[in-house]
Design a protein around this motif. Structure first.
Motif, PDB file in Angstrom:
ATOM      1  N   GLY A  16      16.707 -13.933 -27.983  1.00  0.00           N
ATOM      2  CA  GLY A  16      15.691 -14.152 -26.955  1.00  0.00           C
ATOM      3  C   GLY A  16      15.320 -12.823 -26.323  1.00  0.00           C
ATOM      4  N   PHE A  17      14.286 -12.830 -25.474  1.00  0.00           N
ATOM      5  CA  PHE A  17      13.996 -11.610 -24.724  1.00  0.00           C
ATOM      6  C   PHE A  17      14.200 -11.868 -23.242  1.00  0.00           C
ATOM      7  CE2 PHE A  17      11.528  -8.866 -22.045  1.00  0.00           C
ATOM      8  CZ  PHE A  17      12.021  -7.640 -22.451  1.00  0.00           C
ATOM      9  N   ASP A  18      14.896 -10.935 -22.617  1.00  0.00           N
ATOM     10  CA  ASP A  18      15.096 -11.006 -21.175  1.00  0.00           C
ATOM     11  C   ASP A  18      15.237  -9.563 -20.687  1.00  0.00           C
ATOM     12  OD1 ASP A  18      15.945 -11.351 -18.596  1.00  0.00           O
ATOM     13  OD2 ASP A  18      17.419 -12.903 -19.074  1.00  0.00           O
ATOM     14  N   PHE A  19      14.382  -9.171 -19.719  1.00  0.00           N
ATOM     15  CA  PHE A  19      14.468  -7.798 -19.199  1.00  0.00           C
ATOM     16  C   PHE A  19      15.886  -7.486 -18.725  1.00  0.00           C
ATOM     17  CE2 PHE A  19       9.808  -8.232 -18.694  1.00  0.00           C
ATOM     18  CZ  PHE A  19       9.419  -7.045 -19.294  1.00  0.00           C
ATOM     19  N   ALA A  20      16.554  -8.522 -18.185  1.00  0.00           N
ATOM     20  CA  ALA A  20      17.848  -8.288 -17.544  1.00  0.00           C
ATOM     21  C   ALA A  20      18.957  -7.946 -18.538  1.00  0.00           C
ATOM     22  CB  ALA A  20      18.238  -9.508 -16.717  1.00  0.00           C
ATOM     23  N   ILE A  21      18.789  -8.304 -19.817  1.00  0.00           N
ATOM     24  CA  ILE A  21      19.906  -8.073 -20.741  1.00  0.00           C
ATOM     25  C   ILE A  21      19.692  -6.868 -21.658  1.00  0.00           C
ATOM     26  CG2 ILE A  21      20.675 -10.490 -20.786  1.00  0.00           C
ATOM     27  CD1 ILE A  21      19.272 -10.544 -23.633  1.00  0.00           C
ATOM     28  N   LYS A  22      18.615  -6.108 -21.423  1.00  0.00           N
ATOM     29  CA  LYS A  22      18.410  -4.932 -22.273  1.00  0.00           C
ATOM     30  C   LYS A  22      19.511  -3.913 -22.006  1.00  0.00           C
ATOM     31  CE  LYS A  22      14.281  -3.232 -22.423  1.00  0.00           C
ATOM     32  NZ  LYS A  22      13.272  -2.621 -21.545  1.00  0.00           N
ATOM     33  N   ALA A  23      20.058  -3.358 -23.097  1.00  0.00           N
ATOM     34  CA  ALA A  23      21.148  -2.393 -22.928  1.00  0.00           C
ATOM     35  C   ALA A  23      21.095  -1.373 -24.050  1.00  0.00           C
ATOM     36  CB  ALA A  23      22.488  -3.118 -22.942  1.00  0.00           C
TER      37      ALA A  23
ATOM     38  N   PRO B 143      10.778  -1.024 -35.910  1.00  0.00           N
ATOM     39  CA  PRO B 143      11.865  -1.434 -35.013  1.00  0.00           C
ATOM     40  C   PRO B 143      11.760  -0.715 -33.670  1.00  0.00           C
ATOM     41  CG  PRO B 143      12.646   0.232 -36.545  1.00  0.00           C
ATOM     42  CD  PRO B 143      11.176   0.024 -36.853  1.00  0.00           C
ATOM     43  N   GLU B 144      12.506  -1.186 -32.707  1.00  0.00           N
ATOM     44  CA  GLU B 144      12.664  -0.469 -31.443  1.00  0.00           C
ATOM     45  C   GLU B 144      13.376   0.844 -31.756  1.00  0.00           C
ATOM     46  OE1 GLU B 144      11.532  -1.949 -28.693  1.00  0.00           O
ATOM     47  OE2 GLU B 144      12.445  -0.815 -27.052  1.00  0.00           O
ATOM     48  N   ALA B 145      12.842   1.959 -31.257  1.00  0.00           N
ATOM     49  CA  ALA B 145      13.446   3.266 -31.558  1.00  0.00           C
ATOM     50  C   ALA B 145      14.419   3.672 -30.452  1.00  0.00           C
ATOM     51  CB  ALA B 145      12.350   4.311 -31.700  1.00  0.00           C
TER      52      ALA B 145
ATOM     53  N   GLY C  89      14.723   1.081 -20.845  1.00  0.00           N
ATOM     54  CA  GLY C  89      13.291   1.212 -20.615  1.00  0.00           C
ATOM     55  C   GLY C  89      12.489   0.758 -21.819  1.00  0.00           C
ATOM     56  N   ARG C  90      11.205   1.103 -21.819  1.00  0.00           N
ATOM     57  CA  ARG C  90      10.282   0.528 -22.802  1.00  0.00           C
ATOM     58  C   ARG C  90       9.720   1.553 -23.782  1.00  0.00           C
ATOM     59  NH1 ARG C  90       6.773  -1.646 -17.902  1.00  0.00           N
ATOM     60  NH2 ARG C  90       7.219   0.532 -17.418  1.00  0.00           N
ATOM     61  N   ASP C  91      10.170   2.804 -23.704  1.00  0.00           N
ATOM     62  CA  ASP C  91       9.604   3.804 -24.618  1.00  0.00           C
ATOM     63  C   ASP C  91       9.966   3.528 -26.071  1.00  0.00           C
ATOM     64  OD1 ASP C  91       8.307   5.074 -22.597  1.00  0.00           O
ATOM     65  OD2 ASP C  91       9.707   6.754 -22.439  1.00  0.00           O
ATOM     66  N   GLY C  92      11.061   2.803 -26.317  1.00  0.00           N
ATOM     67  CA  GLY C  92      11.477   2.510 -27.686  1.00  0.00           C
ATOM     68  C   GLY C  92      10.467   1.682 -28.470  1.00  0.00           C
TER      69      GLY C  92
ATOM     70  N   THR D  88      11.218  -5.520 -26.177  1.00  0.00           N
ATOM     71  CA  THR D  88      11.900  -5.052 -27.386  1.00  0.00           C
ATOM     72  C   THR D  88      11.115  -5.478 -28.625  1.00  0.00           C
ATOM     73  OG1 THR D  88      13.951  -5.428 -26.199  1.00  0.00           O
ATOM     74  CG2 THR D  88      14.127  -5.083 -28.576  1.00  0.00           C
ATOM     75  N   ARG D  89      10.953  -4.566 -29.569  1.00  0.00           N
ATOM     76  CA  ARG D  89      10.183  -4.889 -30.775  1.00  0.00           C
ATOM     77  C   ARG D  89      10.822  -6.062 -31.523  1.00  0.00           C
ATOM     78  NH1 ARG D  89       5.521  -2.608 -32.446  1.00  0.00           N
ATOM     79  NH2 ARG D  89       5.068  -0.507 -31.712  1.00  0.00           N
ATOM     80  N   THR D  90       9.950  -6.865 -32.150  1.00  0.00           N
ATOM     81  CA  THR D  90      10.365  -8.145 -32.727  1.00  0.00           C
ATOM     82  C   THR D  90      11.480  -8.006 -33.760  1.00  0.00           C
ATOM     83  OG1 THR D  90       8.034  -8.675 -32.498  1.00  0.00           O
ATOM     84  CG2 THR D  90       9.413 -10.311 -33.576  1.00  0.00           C
ATOM     85  N   VAL D  91      11.365  -7.064 -34.701  1.00  0.00           N
ATOM     86  CA  VAL D  91      12.365  -6.992 -35.774  1.00  0.00           C
ATOM     87  C   VAL D  91      13.738  -6.626 -35.202  1.00  0.00           C
ATOM     88  CG1 VAL D  91      10.676  -6.409 -37.563  1.00  0.00           C
ATOM     89  CG2 VAL D  91      11.891  -4.579 -36.422  1.00  0.00           C
ATOM     90  N   THR D  92      13.743  -5.901 -34.104  1.00  0.00           N
ATOM     91  CA  THR D  92      15.009  -5.530 -33.465  1.00  0.00           C
ATOM     92  C   THR D  92      15.586  -6.723 -32.709  1.00  0.00           C
ATOM     93  OG1 THR D  92      14.271  -3.259 -33.292  1.00  0.00           O
ATOM     94  CG2 THR D  92      16.049  -3.937 -31.805  1.00  0.00           C
TER      95      THR D  92
END
Ligand code: GLC
Length: 535
Positions: free
Chosen positions: A339-346, A385-387, A408-411, A327-331
């Motif tokens: 924090g960043f964790d793949f498991a909590i992306k929503a 930001p994350e789009a 996913g990671r396209d944002g 996830t982009r930093t400002v987002t």
């Protein structure tokens, strides 16, 4: 971790470099077809030189069916035609070098594309053939072999899809990522030989470094046993055999003065540091710093742990806030969980972008003040930001393989905005780029930010230019109130970051070199703000 056992080596460029990650597909479109390319990068080299970066790391630019954004490589010695030609890559490497910018390529050794000639040959040759020994082919379990050979979990977070695919001839093959990315068998000498040749191929073309994709996953337990949580050693992560592989890679790099940066996601600091022993990789990404929440205590611990784990092996730390996978930093900093964790992306996580941007500005000054190398991911310097990508436009297999639950990671991979008043924000395309840009993308455009002394781009330009004032010495923590990070480097140059509500006094008799935001009316450092000072 005890006393350093290796004296610091000579100060090689990579020990304190600012390295800019180029995701070619989304950087700049030179031929107007909707996809970024090498012509686009060549045209923007002056921009990168002005930013002051020391090196460019190119995410994979090789021939690829793009089932995983190029991390599915069909030919490691050819440039994908969507990006250009090998001759253009050679020109780009040389032109960048003339501007004082080195090139780092991205090698993907764990797997190849299913279109790679080796895998195609293995498919054609059938069960039991020597061609299949280059991969992990196995019969299935169960009476008719209809069950996968083991139960390993997918390496794509959120994916419940199996890591084995069955062929019509009955054999199954292993793929830790998508079925289009079959894993290579690193116990096979031809696999090692081939990759050392690929390294030489790129070093001979003038690249200065290599990023190693999924570096801790290559070696597998030859018995491919089931995965048992906590059982040591893990059958496919961080196996001891890897160190022998990287020792021979190091010999190849040393012949060409090349350096490595490993993508090593490992929670155990001691295991992580093993990859950085003097005859293995030069550096590895600091994912613990990238994942760290915006909290003074947690950040200080992350910095201390990082420095302590690198010291005994004599390797420099790296400081990373984001890349093409996260996830982009400002987002991230604008959310409740920073924090960043793949498991909590929503999907739909509430975000305060003004807050996130303020923190990202402070984090930029923090990371650029730390001893070691710093990575900047394209668009980070613009504060992108994350789009939100419309679901029917998402291409990332992480989304597709999660049953639509993981965004996913396209944002974080949206084509860059260069010119506010041009079609597609000046990305260069005649038609809509491969990923749609959000409507407000023009407000982040390079030309707008270049004209604005208060922009994120202006801050990055100033900070990268000024960064050498910190010198090469170690970091010394200074006494500071709770919630404030304060440290000094060489020549009395200091960095202060305030992460709490109470404004912090600046040490008396100091000169302000750079600030991530305004000081308050009393000249104190407000919340979520960083400064660089000289005594
Ligand atoms: C690495 C890359 C990621 C890719 C994966 C599989 O983690 O950074 O983008 O999907 O490897 O190659």
């Amino acid at each position: 971790m005890g006393q350093p056992t290796h004296a610091p080596k000579g100060h090689d460029w990579w020990r304190s470099a600012v390295i800019y990650q180029v995701y070619v597909r989304s950087f700049a479109d030179g031929d107007g077809d909707g996809t970024g390319d090498l012509a686009g990068v060549r045209a923007r080299l002056p921009y990168l030189a002005e930013l002051g970066v020391d090196a460019l790391w190119f995410s994979p630019w090789y021939l690829s069916p793009m089932k995983d954004g190029g991390y599915d490589v069909a030919d490691y010695r050819a440039i994908d035609p969507a990006f250009g030609t090998l001759a253009e890559a050679e020109k780009l490497i040389a032109e960048a070098r003339e501007l004082g910018i080195r090139t780092v390529v991205d090698i993907v050794p764990n797997h190849v594309s299913d279109q790679h000639p080796w895998f195609q040959a293995a498919l054609a040759a059938g069960p039991g053939s020597p061609e299949r020994e280059l991969f992990h082919f196995r019969p299935g379990r169960g009476p008719g072999g209809e069950l996968p050979p083991n139960d390993w979990p997918s390496q794509f977070a959120g994916s419940t899809e199996p890591v084995w695919t069955r062929l019509p001839d009955g054999d199954w093959y292993l793929h830790l990522f998508t079925p289009e990315q079959p894993d290579l068998n690193w116990a096979h000498p031809a696999v090692r030989q081939e990759h050392e040749d690929i390294l030489r191929f790129w070093f001979e073309r003038g690249v200065a470094g290599v990023r190693i994709d999924s570096a801790a996953l290559l070696a597998k337990d030859p018995d491919l046993p089931d995965f048992v949580e906590g059982r040591d050693p893990n059958p496919f992560v961080d196996r001891d055999e890897l160190h022998d592989i990287y020792r021979s890679w190091r010999a190849v790099a040393d012949d060409h003065d090349g350096v490595f940066v490993g993508e090593v996601w490992l929670p155990d600091a001691e295991r992580f540091a093993r990859y950085l022993r003097p005859d293995e990789l030069h550096t590895a990404f600091n994912f613990s710093f990238l994942s760290c929440p915006w909290d003074a205590g947690r950040l200080r611990t992350s910095i201390d742990t990082t420095l302590a784990e690198h010291a005994p092996v004599g390797a420099p730390a790296t400081w990373v806030l984001c890349n093409h996978d996260v996830t982009r930093t400002v987002t991230r900093y604008g959310r409740t969980d920073t924090g960043f964790d793949f498991a909590i992306k929503a999907f739909g996580t509430p975000t305060d972008l003004a807050l996130g941007t303020r923190r990202a500005r402070a984090a930029a000054l923090l990371s650029l003040a730390l001893p070691g190398a710093v990575y900047v991911y394209q668009g980070e310097e613009l504060g992108l930001p994350e789009a939100d990508i419309p679901r029917d436009r998402i291409e990332d297999p992480m989304y597709l393989r999660s049953g639509g639950t993981d965004p996913g990671r396209d944002g974080c991979r949206v084509p860059l905005p260069w010119v506010a008043d041009a079609p597609y924000a000046g990305f260069g395309s005649r038609e809509e780029p491969w990923l749609p840009q959000p409507v407000d993308w023009t407000s982040y455009a390079v030309d707008r930010q270049s004209a604005d002394a208060g922009s994120m781009l202006a801050l990055y330009r100033a900070a990268v230019r000024l960064r050498p004032v910190f010198g090469e010495g170690p970091l010394m923590w200074l006494p500071a109130p709770e919630g404030v990070l304060a440290f000094a480097r060489a020549h009395g140059v200091m960095c202060l970051v305030n992460l709490v509500d109470r404004p912090a006094d600046l040490p008396s008799g100091t000169q302000l070199l750079l600030a991530s935001g305004p000081l308050d009316a009393e000249g104190r450092l407000p919340k979520d703000t960083a400064v660089w000072l000289r005594a």
